[in-house]
Scaffold this motif. Structure first.
Motif, mmCIF file in Angstrom:
data_model
loop_
_atom_site.group_PDB
_atom_site.id
_atom_site.type_symbol
_atom_site.label_atom_id
_atom_site.label_comp_id
_atom_site.label_asym_id
_atom_site.label_seq_id
_atom_site.Cartn_x
_atom_site.Cartn_y
_atom_site.Cartn_z
ATOM 1 N N VAL A 1 -5.595 5.718 -0.400
ATOM 2 C CA VAL A 1 -4.733 5.883 -1.575
ATOM 3 C C VAL A 1 -5.577 6.094 -2.821
ATOM 4 O O VAL A 1 -5.314 6.978 -3.637
ATOM 5 C CB VAL A 1 -3.799 4.665 -1.762
ATOM 6 C CG1 VAL A 1 -2.910 4.884 -2.976
ATOM 7 C CG2 VAL A 1 -2.948 4.438 -0.522
ATOM 8 N N GLN A 2 -6.621 5.273 -2.941
ATOM 9 C CA GLN A 2 -7.509 5.453 -4.104
ATOM 10 C C GLN A 2 -8.077 6.874 -4.113
ATOM 11 O O GLN A 2 -8.156 7.524 -5.160
ATOM 12 C CB GLN A 2 -8.646 4.427 -4.082
ATOM 13 C CG GLN A 2 -9.694 4.620 -5.186
ATOM 14 C CD GLN A 2 -9.136 4.361 -6.581
ATOM 15 O OE1 GLN A 2 -8.361 3.434 -6.782
ATOM 16 N NE2 GLN A 2 -9.498 5.204 -7.541
ATOM 17 N N THR A 3 -8.472 7.361 -2.959
ATOM 18 C CA THR A 3 -8.994 8.717 -2.881
ATOM 19 C C THR A 3 -7.954 9.717 -3.368
ATOM 20 O O THR A 3 -8.262 10.662 -4.104
ATOM 21 C CB THR A 3 -9.383 9.042 -1.426
ATOM 22 O OG1 THR A 3 -10.385 8.102 -1.029
ATOM 23 C CG2 THR A 3 -9.926 10.451 -1.305
ATOM 24 N N HIS A 4 -6.723 9.513 -2.987
ATOM 25 C CA HIS A 4 -5.670 10.434 -3.424
ATOM 26 C C HIS A 4 -5.543 10.440 -4.943
ATOM 27 O O HIS A 4 -5.380 11.480 -5.566
ATOM 28 C CB HIS A 4 -4.349 10.058 -2.765
ATOM 29 C CG HIS A 4 -4.387 10.179 -1.274
ATOM 30 N ND1 HIS A 4 -3.412 9.694 -0.454
ATOM 31 C CD2 HIS A 4 -5.319 10.727 -0.445
ATOM 32 C CE1 HIS A 4 -3.731 9.929 0.821
ATOM 33 N NE2 HIS A 4 -4.885 10.558 0.835
ATOM 34 N N VAL A 5 -5.587 9.265 -5.513
ATOM 35 C CA VAL A 5 -5.494 9.205 -6.985
ATOM 36 C C VAL A 5 -6.704 9.896 -7.607
ATOM 37 O O VAL A 5 -6.588 10.594 -8.611
ATOM 38 C CB VAL A 5 -5.449 7.755 -7.514
ATOM 39 C CG1 VAL A 5 -4.904 7.767 -8.933
ATOM 40 C CG2 VAL A 5 -4.633 6.865 -6.632
ATOM 41 N N ASP A 6 -7.867 9.678 -7.003
ATOM 42 C CA ASP A 6 -9.060 10.339 -7.537
ATOM 43 C C ASP A 6 -8.894 11.862 -7.514
ATOM 44 O O ASP A 6 -9.241 12.556 -8.476
ATOM 45 C CB ASP A 6 -10.285 9.965 -6.696
ATOM 46 C CG ASP A 6 -10.680 8.504 -6.863
ATOM 47 O OD1 ASP A 6 -10.263 7.884 -7.866
ATOM 48 O OD2 ASP A 6 -11.390 7.983 -5.998
ATOM 49 N N GLN B 1 1.041 4.374 -2.786
ATOM 50 C CA GLN B 1 0.965 5.795 -2.425
ATOM 51 C C GLN B 1 2.214 6.532 -2.922
ATOM 52 O O GLN B 1 2.129 7.640 -3.450
ATOM 53 C CB GLN B 1 0.840 5.941 -0.903
ATOM 54 C CG GLN B 1 0.877 7.399 -0.423
ATOM 55 C CD GLN B 1 -0.333 8.197 -0.884
ATOM 56 O OE1 GLN B 1 -1.456 7.698 -0.897
ATOM 57 N NE2 GLN B 1 -0.112 9.454 -1.293
ATOM 58 N N ALA C 1 -10.309 8.123 -10.577
ATOM 59 C CA ALA C 1 -9.278 7.449 -11.360
ATOM 60 C C ALA C 1 -9.635 5.987 -11.461
ATOM 61 O O ALA C 1 -9.573 5.260 -10.474
ATOM 62 C CB ALA C 1 -7.924 7.621 -10.673
ATOM 63 N N ILE D 1 -6.075 1.508 1.965
ATOM 64 C CA ILE D 1 -6.228 1.315 0.517
ATOM 65 C C ILE D 1 -7.216 2.336 -0.036
ATOM 66 O O ILE D 1 -6.979 2.976 -1.060
ATOM 67 C CB ILE D 1 -6.711 -0.123 0.209
ATOM 68 C CG1 ILE D 1 -5.650 -1.123 0.673
ATOM 69 C CG2 ILE D 1 -6.993 -0.289 -1.275
ATOM 70 C CD1 ILE D 1 -6.114 -2.569 0.606
ATOM 71 N N ALA D 2 -8.315 2.496 0.673
ATOM 72 C CA ALA D 2 -9.315 3.466 0.220
ATOM 73 C C ALA D 2 -8.710 4.868 0.172
ATOM 74 O O ALA D 2 -8.995 5.657 -0.736
ATOM 75 C CB ALA D 2 -10.527 3.436 1.143
ATOM 76 N N VAL E 1 1.881 7.322 -6.513
ATOM 77 C CA VAL E 1 1.009 8.475 -6.783
ATOM 78 C C VAL E 1 1.728 9.771 -6.435
ATOM 79 O O VAL E 1 1.606 10.774 -7.131
ATOM 80 C CB VAL E 1 -0.300 8.417 -5.974
ATOM 81 C CG1 VAL E 1 -1.325 9.347 -6.597
ATOM 82 C CG2 VAL E 1 -0.829 7.027 -5.879
ATOM 83 N N VAL F 1 -3.894 6.475 -15.105
ATOM 84 C CA VAL F 1 -3.854 7.937 -15.055
ATOM 85 C C VAL F 1 -2.530 8.448 -15.612
ATOM 86 O O VAL F 1 -2.496 9.331 -16.464
ATOM 87 C CB VAL F 1 -4.069 8.442 -13.614
ATOM 88 C CG1 VAL F 1 -3.702 9.914 -13.500
ATOM 89 C CG2 VAL F 1 -5.520 8.226 -13.195
ATOM 90 N N ILE G 1 0.845 -1.195 0.000
ATOM 91 C CA ILE G 1 0.000 0.000 0.000
ATOM 92 C C ILE G 1 0.884 1.249 0.000
ATOM 93 O O ILE G 1 0.658 2.194 -0.762
ATOM 94 C CB ILE G 1 -0.922 0.005 1.240
ATOM 95 C CG1 ILE G 1 -1.879 -1.192 1.174
ATOM 96 C CG2 ILE G 1 -1.702 1.311 1.311
ATOM 97 C CD1 ILE G 1 -2.686 -1.383 2.447
ATOM 98 N N VAL H 1 -5.816 -0.361 -7.294
ATOM 99 C CA VAL H 1 -5.427 1.044 -7.148
ATOM 100 C C VAL H 1 -4.181 1.334 -7.979
ATOM 101 O O VAL H 1 -4.102 2.325 -8.691
ATOM 102 C CB VAL H 1 -5.181 1.415 -5.671
ATOM 103 C CG1 VAL H 1 -4.805 2.885 -5.568
ATOM 104 C CG2 VAL H 1 -6.421 1.129 -4.843
ATOM 105 N N ALA I 1 -11.904 0.542 -5.752
ATOM 106 C CA ALA I 1 -11.012 0.005 -4.741
ATOM 107 C C ALA I 1 -11.303 0.528 -3.343
ATOM 108 O O ALA I 1 -10.730 0.083 -2.368
ATOM 109 C CB ALA I 1 -9.578 0.311 -5.107
ATOM 110 N N ALA I 2 -12.199 1.484 -3.272
ATOM 111 C CA ALA I 2 -12.405 2.124 -1.983
ATOM 112 C C ALA I 2 -13.104 1.243 -0.957
ATOM 113 O O ALA I 2 -13.040 1.504 0.227
ATOM 114 C CB ALA I 2 -13.204 3.402 -2.164
#
Ligand SMILES: Nc1ncnc2c1ncn2[C@@H]1O[C@H](COP(=O)(O)OP(=O)(O)O)[C@@H](O)[C@H]1O
Ligand SMILES: Nc1ncnc2c1ncn2[C@@H]1O[C@H](COP(=O)(O)OP(=O)(O)O)[C@@H](O)[C@H]1O
Ligand SMILES: Nc1ncnc2c1ncn2[C@@H]1O[C@H](COP(=O)(O)OP(=O)(O)O)[C@@H](O)[C@H]1O
Lengths: 443, 112, 443, 443, 112, 112
Positions: free
Chosen positions: C39-44, A40, C264, C36-37, A43, D46, A36, D39, D22-23
């Protein structure tokens, strides 16, 4: 999905472990946590480097603004200065500047390690590379600000000298005081709690005050001030290009400010919004101010208003609210108009308004970051901000003044009056920006 | 022959051209010029400083005509270029000793 | 890796928890899932905001296209309109528009909460900021479309009024019907299943039909139509700038369409591909159509063809296949040529073809999103699409027409004929786009 | 956070599983590992697609460089060529080129599957779409390189034929040899260990050598070489636009090189740094070389120097160190100056220096990727690099020469001398780039 | 009347204009021209090839004056446009048969 | 003295210049003009509408020469500027009363 990977020699195989593709983590918790973290990190790299690319593009913005606001006979010179302060700045910041700004410090006043990107070795952590990339485009921004204020009369070779010194010394030394701890340094100013998130002071004021020193040492362009003391505008040659430049700069600022997190997180949303609101407010306020003062919505002032708003929000973009950003931008827009008029009145000739946009509004923005601090107003915080503003002025104007005086008294800073009248494009570069005769071909 | 040199407001070109076409005038040469005269230029603003633009954009027409046509051409231009406002422009009549057509070598009125 | 973080006052410490850096998750499953969520949020966030930056850059594209296709004497005015509809649009959309478009609705017809970005409080979820940033650049796009159709004759102050009303009311109200549920709203049109992924109708048709109303109320430019009914082209002044503008717009569309996921994910790949294929097909089809009709591959039409393809794929970019995208683009390219000729014939003077590009092809694209739906053809879906198209026309043309009539009968919409002939740059702004005398310096 | 998702018909519901957001991963290890992988996949998409957008923008850069370096009377033609080689290139690469380059190969010499993007089916893995998007902008880059060398004299319709053949055949066949294995192919050259990370050879040399063939078959522009054998420069018409183009290209290269990972990882940091250092070094070296040779820092050479550095680092950007990148750039900067002079001397008329920038420095960069390999010098590696360089020349120059000869002897390759003198804008497009009479309006 | 045609170095325009204003000269017409003469153009560099720019940018002034004012105007221009360097330019005096003001129709000296 | 005013096709400038250099002509002044004459302009297309471009780009040369050289100069120009196609242009010969060199104050033929 197959991807290209670095061509890694066996001896450097360690790297492979470090950059293990996060897509196939094993199932145990520790390795999953690492996986994980790796994603990060990826990103963070992507965001930091995309932001760096956007900031790089600001060079094009500066080039267009400056050439638009100056005369056709100097357009090639402007392009060469913008190209070369980035190209030479890159090399000098690589060799010297980065080490001074972010190296570990033996003296406490500037860094002394990390020259020539020596913090990176093949197979080592590549973060220093990403970080350097982001920092080099900032250094180049500071350098290029000065170009506009010194336009249309500076010897090209002398400009190159200035540009090298700024990228290698003037900018990095101050930078080490305010931002050094982002890497191996540890600046005294940041130690006091100085707030300058993305560089209203570190980048823009430093650039702006060196620009002021340059404009003073150079003196005004021939014809700018009448013998009777009157101010005579020397209009530029292409306002649509200048406007394009402002749009490009505005875009670049979406890398400049939010990218300064150098990490992908949710903080960037507010920074984006603040940046945009301040720019919009700056443009509107400058337009209205100009409209009231001159009876017309002036394009040059409106464009500079947008830039002023952007410069002003740069310090506080991460610690003021969107509402405050609008106020900061509005004041910046008024300020830039008054400041341009002021510098005209005291007979400092700044062809593109660089001192007003970057110097004055850099200072305003730094103060505003204290005044509008979302955490609440504190006299102590504001005091440190004022200290930082003053130190930046003293350092940048002081070293800039000495540098330009030195250049002037040795190799010479200014072209001959003949060359100035004929245009620097021919004198410095043996060229013409628009050489084709039939520019307007048929009717 | 006479060369009739005319300074006009740029947007009047179409009118003058149409009028001369009516007189069956075969040719003219046009250039962009800046005029300085009684019609004062604007004051413009550039980055907060007002300045006087002394020169006003004009077009210059040059029309070479046989002596006997000069007067009607002058009158036609006078009428079609006039707005009645200051800055409408001038007509100058200048003697021409000879004219030649490069393509054919014709000389004199026939070259026009 | 050290990063700059928001300067958070202790009182707002809650935020810290929300934005915990995903790099150090603890090992228990629940917190790992959160990590994990995160990190996904960050990419979004990164993706949504980078896309917003690209869409912002479309302002520069519009500015270049419009100035290239109009005369030099109005170039400053074009720049000011483009700068100001973004700057003022930003402020009005912040104060009013966003709340109307995405606020919770008391009436069912438009939102009534969330004005002045009040959905965000320091320490709260910053998503609304990222979302606002993405939406504000869309609102500005709709506003700026109109600028081109009304170019070269509109009073600047009246344009500002229009621009404020569009950003605050006309665009957001329709937007709330089609997209409101993306935030706190709940639109009736989306409730029916209306497909407009990125805004062929919501942004482009709305802009295009308001542009049509503007062009009609204003009347044609002096000299555009002969007394004998003939169409007299008024060529622009810089086609290379117009082409640059189209390239910039095409680039911006890679934010506009795929960014409309505001997340994303892997869906963006197809959206990128569809966007690109439709643009390419539009350019080729317009070139061929023009070639057949005028015997020459016309540059203006080809450029508009690319834009037409982009507008047309905007609605269906996420629910049609790449193959269909090509067909949609091809038809758009033909359509834009015929439409430009048609509006000329009915004596509507649209200097840059905004109505044909955005209005007509926005409608076509919205219809096509129904016709080529990957899920299979359904008359019901197509019916809803047609309904949406019709409602958009009625709303945008109707309110636009009333607005412009109101402006015309109060402060006046059009400059005087003298000013129009002399150019708006001087009359409205006291300026000249190319003031430097020696434009072509030597031979 | 609500997001827009693809409008998925029930029948395609499988897709939903693949792109699960993935969230919300469940807590068991396997699904969590999947979530992490998802993710990472999103970041990869992206990054790859943002990079593709940057590379797309290079089209604008090429258009500006080429139009700036050529005469006003051909500016529309340049724009049309740049627009159309991208638009047509997109369609031909979609239909044919991609399959040849990356399809599975029946013959071992080029791919024979995957035409018309048939590798993707609705609901299937969208990676092929992202990958195609990234590849198509590369193909278009190769195509557009040629445009500059053939500027100001090529028939537009014949250019379209060339452009189709390059995108569909010449570029993809060689590409399949060097990069085919990135998808379904398996190239013999990559099998030997040929290093060309982002395409010094695959894209730039191929484009450059085809350009050379084109320039030779076409012959020089009227007036370029005096009867006495003298070289007569034909200056361009807008150097500021050319400079803008170079800045845009430099920006685009931050997608071109690091994007070639087609994955978001930490490798991209070094690639960014290398790219930037080589460009900077190239500009500086070309400026100094020109300064020494002509006594003036020439703007055209300096701009080309930056491009030369960028082309040269493209092959080795992932396997040479930052220090080596500087050396590679410096040599490229010297080389481009000498090469431009050389091609002038042998009477090949290349208006923008495309052969020197892309052909010669593509070869140099490919060699350098072997010479400066971070894994250590190996004669075998260098040997393969030399082989690749030679094969690329033979293939591209050979097929290009045949193609242009074929075109010349059938539909004709060159416009008439009258048209050339009058400008291609009128002859080919019935247009003028700067049609507005009052270009400089008042003084 | 005489038309005084003057070719000057561009930066001298302000000086000449100021000087003529002192003489109460009402109007003139200015255009950008390229001059070819003893003053050699520069050699410029374009992408590595040096080339001679034969033509030097100049301004052309056209001033129509009554016969009796021609001399003083010529002298005034001569003084204000001179730098003493090669390429200062020329003055040509050309006969004009008539002048008309388009706005009013006035003819002759009164039209100037 | 005579002023020889010549309207030519732009690409002919080099030829005429070379030819005049052969005659040892010291100077000339060139400007960009738009010509209207028998040679019809093109029709161009702009965003789907065809329109007639009435004006054709031309160059105007002005060459002041001593009376006795006028003829040979006219002939030289005639030959070097001719293509034989419509639109080759015109030569106008205009009397000049005086010429002065600003730099030195020389007058008459010596000023050329
Ligand atoms: N004495 C002159 N010689 C040459 N050109 C002149 C002269 N006087 C005026 N002009 C030209 O005529 C134009 C119009 O003259 P102006 O005095 O403004 O108005 P009016 O035509 O109404 O008298 C000027 O802009 C200038 O180009
Ligand atoms: N014979 C001529 N006819 C027309 N214009 C001339 C002539 N000779 C010179 N000129 C113009 O005068 C300008 C200055 O002339 P030049 O010979 O360079 O220097 P000078 O004025 O010192 O004699 C030239 O650039 C040209 O525009
Ligand atoms: N009567 C005229 N007065 C001034 N210029 C003229 C006249 N007739 C023609 N010209 C100029 O000469 C150019 C060539 O004339 P045109 O009639 O087209 O062909 P030709 O030279 O073959 O007779 C025109 O474009 C115009 O600039």
């Amino acid at each position: 999905m197959k991807i290209k990977t670095l061509v890694i020699p066996p001896a450097l195989g360690l790297l492979a472990a470090a950059t293990v593709h996060a897509a196939e983590p094993s199932a145990d918790p520790a390795s999953m946590a690492n996986a994980i973290a790796a994603v990060q990190t990826h990103v963070d790299y992507v965001w930091t480097l995309v932001a760096a690319a956007l900031v790089f593009f600001m060079q094009a913005g500066f080039a267009m603004v400056e050439t638009g606001f100056t005369r056709a006979k100097n357009a090639v010179n402007i392009m060469m200065k913008n190209l070369m302060d980035f190209a030479m700045g890159t090399l000098f910041y690589w060799a010297v500047g980065f080490g001074i700004m972010f190296g570990a410090s033996a003296t406490g006043w500037f860094g002394t390690t990390g020259f020539f990107l020596s913090d990176w070795v093949p197979g080592g952590d590549p973060w220093v590379l990403a970080f350097w990339m982001f920092q080099v485009v900032f250094a180049a921004t500071a350098a290029t600000i000065v170009s506009g204020a010194m336009a249309e009369r500076t010897k090209f070779s002398s400009y190159l000298i200035y540009s090298a010194v700024l990228s290698a010394l003037i900018y990095p030394v101050f930078g080490s005081w305010a931002w050094g701890s982002l890497f191996n340094g540890n600046g005294w100013l940041e130690g006091l709690g100085f707030i300058d998130f993305a560089g209203s002071t570190v980048v823009h004021s430093i650039g702006g005050w060196v620009a002021l020193a340059g404009a003073i040492v150079l003196g005004p362009r021939i014809g700018k001030f009448g013998k009777d003391g009157s101010v005579r505008p020397i209009p530029g040659h292409n306002l649509p290009l200048a406007a394009l430049g402002v749009f490009i700069l505005w875009l670049g600022w979406f890398g400049f400010n939010p990218g300064s997190t150098t990490a992908a997180n949710t903080d960037i949303a507010m920074i984006f919004v603040n940046t945009n609101l301040a720019a919009a407010a700056g443009a509107v306020a400058a337009m209205i101010t100009a409209w009231l003062k001159f009876d017309k919505p002036d394009v040059g002032m409106s464009l500079n208003g947008a830039l002023a708003g952007l410069v002003a929000i740069t310090a506080g973009c991460a610690n003021v609210s969107p509402g405050s950003s609008i106020i900061i931008g509005l004041i910046a827009g008024v300020l830039v108009v008054l400041s341009v008029l002021f510098f005209d009145r005291i007979k400092v000739d700044d062809p593109v308004g660089a001192v007003s946009v970057h110097g004055v509004n850099g200072a305003w923005g730094t103060l505003a970051a204290g005044l509008f601090n979302m955490g609440g107003f504190s006299a102590a915080v504001v005091g440190v901000q004022l200290l930082g503003i003053a130190v930046a002025f003293a350092w940048a104007f002081g070293t800039g003044f000495i540098l330009f005086k030195l250049i002037a008294s040795t190799v010479g800073l200014r072209v001959t009056p003949e060359e100035e009248m004929e245009g620097l494009d021919f004198g410095e570069h043996g060229a013409t920006a628009y050489p084709d005769f039939q520019h307007t071909s048929h009717m | 022959m006479k060369k009739i040199e005319v300074i006009i407001k740029p947007f009047k070109l179409e009118y003058v051209k149409a009028r001369l076409a009516g007189l069956d005038i075969q040719g003219m040469t046009v250039s962009e010029v800046k005029g300085f005269g009684r019609q004062k230029g604007h004051s413009e603003i550039y980055r907060g400083a007002e300045y006087q633009v002394d020169f006003v954009p004009k077009l210059k027409l040059e029309i070479v005509v046989p002596d006997n046509r000069a007067e009607e051409v002058v009158t036609a231009i006078m009428e079609s270029a006039r707005t009645g406002e200051i800055g409408d422009g001038k007509i100058f009549v200048i003697p021409v000793e000879n004219a030649l057509r490069i393509r054919t070598g014709e000389e004199g009125d026939g070259a026009l």
